[in-house]
Design an enzyme around this catalytic site. Structure first.
Site, short mmCIF file in Angstrom:
data_model
loop_
_atom_site.label_atom_id
_atom_site.label_comp_id
_atom_site.label_asym_id
_atom_site.label_seq_id
_atom_site.Cartn_x
_atom_site.Cartn_y
_atom_site.Cartn_z
N TYR A 1 0.83 -1.20 0.00
CA TYR A 1 0.00 0.00 0.00
C TYR A 1 0.87 1.25 0.00
O TYR A 1 1.88 1.32 0.69
CB TYR A 1 -0.93 0.02 1.20
CG TYR A 1 -2.05 -1.00 1.14
CD1 TYR A 1 -2.27 -1.77 0.00
CD2 TYR A 1 -2.89 -1.20 2.23
CE1 TYR A 1 -3.28 -2.70 -0.05
CE2 TYR A 1 -3.92 -2.13 2.18
CZ TYR A 1 -4.11 -2.88 1.04
OH TYR A 1 -5.12 -3.81 1.00
N SER B 1 -13.60 -4.25 -0.43
CA SER B 1 -14.45 -3.56 -1.40
C SER B 1 -15.93 -3.79 -1.10
O SER B 1 -16.70 -4.19 -1.99
CB SER B 1 -14.13 -3.99 -2.84
OG SER B 1 -14.71 -3.13 -3.78
N PRO B 2 -16.37 -3.54 0.13
CA PRO B 2 -17.78 -3.78 0.47
C PRO B 2 -18.76 -2.89 -0.27
O PRO B 2 -19.95 -3.21 -0.35
CB PRO B 2 -17.81 -3.51 1.98
CG PRO B 2 -16.68 -2.56 2.22
CD PRO B 2 -15.61 -3.00 1.27
N LEU B 3 -18.26 -1.78 -0.82
CA LEU B 3 -19.13 -0.87 -1.59
C LEU B 3 -18.89 -1.01 -3.09
O LEU B 3 -19.34 -0.17 -3.88
CB LEU B 3 -18.90 0.58 -1.16
CG LEU B 3 -19.07 0.89 0.32
CD1 LEU B 3 -18.93 2.39 0.57
CD2 LEU B 3 -20.40 0.38 0.84
N GLY C 1 -16.18 -0.60 -4.85
CA GLY C 1 -15.39 0.49 -5.41
C GLY C 1 -16.19 1.77 -5.59
O GLY C 1 -15.85 2.61 -6.44
N GLY C 2 -17.25 1.94 -4.81
CA GLY C 2 -18.08 3.14 -4.90
C GLY C 2 -19.41 2.90 -5.58
O GLY C 2 -20.33 3.73 -5.49
N LEU C 3 -19.54 1.76 -6.26
CA LEU C 3 -20.77 1.46 -7.00
C LEU C 3 -22.00 1.47 -6.10
O LEU C 3 -23.08 1.94 -6.50
CB LEU C 3 -20.64 0.09 -7.68
CG LEU C 3 -21.84 -0.39 -8.49
CD1 LEU C 3 -22.01 0.45 -9.75
CD2 LEU C 3 -21.68 -1.87 -8.86
N GLY D 1 -22.30 3.01 -3.19
CA GLY D 1 -22.25 4.11 -2.23
C GLY D 1 -23.05 5.34 -2.61
O GLY D 1 -22.83 6.41 -2.05
N GLY D 2 -23.96 5.20 -3.54
CA GLY D 2 -24.77 6.35 -3.97
C GLY D 2 -24.21 6.99 -5.23
O GLY D 2 -24.19 8.21 -5.36
#
Length: 322
Positions: A53, A211-213, A215-217, A219-220
């Site tokens: 990272y 990546s629970p969201l 990658g933003g998909l 998340g709104g």
């Protein structure tokens, strides 16, 4: 904060895991310190990082930021269940990647140096190494445990049969083996339900979704399509229809999509803690709402309709065979 055991161990970790991948590339050291301070204030004691990272070969930027934070003292390191990973290339020489005994040993010691700590609570294999025999991997891990440099071992991005092979080999060596698996898992990526989750249940491994969201998909994205990682997501007609239905369902619940996505993962008994990757303290604070959301059976059914599981749903082979 809510806590649970990590897999079959007696170790207690927070139901949200602080992901640090943004520390360095997206978040300054000063802001990273603020996020870590706030995480401790909120009782988030489970923190995840990796040797790569920071995304500059061999520089361990994120681990070093965390090391500078721990070096301030005040019990910071002692309050944290610290997880890092090794596998990816950290240099250009032949043995500076994958999972040989040499790579595991040096990878762990270099992570300890970067993070200014004597031990790692959870040392994870970042990917399966198909070229390295399990006896070699476990011999290296056993040595690290004996030396007190590592307490528990985890995996990441393993298939179900990799988990089985690893655990059966560890059993023959009278070694605890894996205690957790970190996998891609969210409403729009449910492949792990076929083999990985059943293997985790069988062997007593905690599942740590990354990546629970999506990658933003999840998340709104329709509300703020150009914010953060969402800017790189391309929606075709079918996916747009799914996300439209998804965001409408969340709006009807009076909840933010990101919070519902996390709550859905937390409703699965095998999930230990989804990894959240806040870019600032406000995002971190907002994530706590997911711990309070209780999804009804009707809502779970609607979510399955919007984001169908693989095949018929559930584990393999029933998901695709009689």
């Amino acid at each position: 904060m809510q806590y649970t055991r990590l897999g079959r161990t007696g170790l207690r970790v927070s139901r949200l895991c602080l992901g640090t991948m943004n520390f360095g590339p997206q978040t300054s050291p000063e802001d990273s310190f603020a996020i870590m301070d706030r995480a401790l204030e909120l009782g988030i004691n489970f923190w995840d990082t990796a040797d790569v990272y920071g995304w500059k070969l061999g520089e361990r930027i994120t681990e070093k930021i965390m090391g500078d934070y721990f070096a301030q003292g005040g019990g910071r390191r002692e309050k944290v269940v610290l997880a890092t990973k090794a596998y990816n290339k950290v240099g250009e020489w032949p043995n500076e990647g994958r999972l040989s005994k040499l790579r595991i040993k040096k990878g762990c010691e270099d992570s300890l140096k970067a993070m200014k700590t004597d031990y790692v609570d959870l040392f994870q294999m970042h990917h399966i190494d198909r070229d390295c025999p399990w006896d070699e991997c476990w011999e290296a891990m056993e040595q690290l445990v004996r030396e007190g440099k590592v307490l528990y071992i985890g995996s990441s991005n393993f298939g179900g049969w990799h988990l089985a092979a690893a655990q059966e080999n560890a059993k023959r060596r009278n070694f605890l083996g894996l205690v957790s698996e970190q996998s891609l898992y969210n409403l729009n990526a449910r492949t792990v339900e076929l083999e990985v989750i059943p293997a985790c249940e069988h062997y007593g491994l905690g599942l740590i979704p990354w990546s629970p969201l999506g990658g933003g998909l999840l998340g709104g994205i329709l509300q703020k399509p150009t914010e953060g990682r969402r800017a790189g997501i391309k929606l075709d007609e079918a996916l747009t229809a799914k996300i439209t239905a998804w965001e409408a369902l969340c709006a009807g619940m009076g909840e933010k999509p990101a919070d519902v996505a996390l709550a859905w993962l937390l409703s699965n008994k095998i999930v230990t803690a989804p990894i959240i990757g806040p870019r600032d303290t406000a995002q971190l604070d907002g994530s706590l709402r997911a711990l309070e959301i209780q999804l009804s059976a009707e809502t779970l059914k609607k979510l399955d309709e919007i984001f169908p599981p693989v095949g018929k749903g559930g584990p393999a082979p029933e998901a695709y065979a009689w």
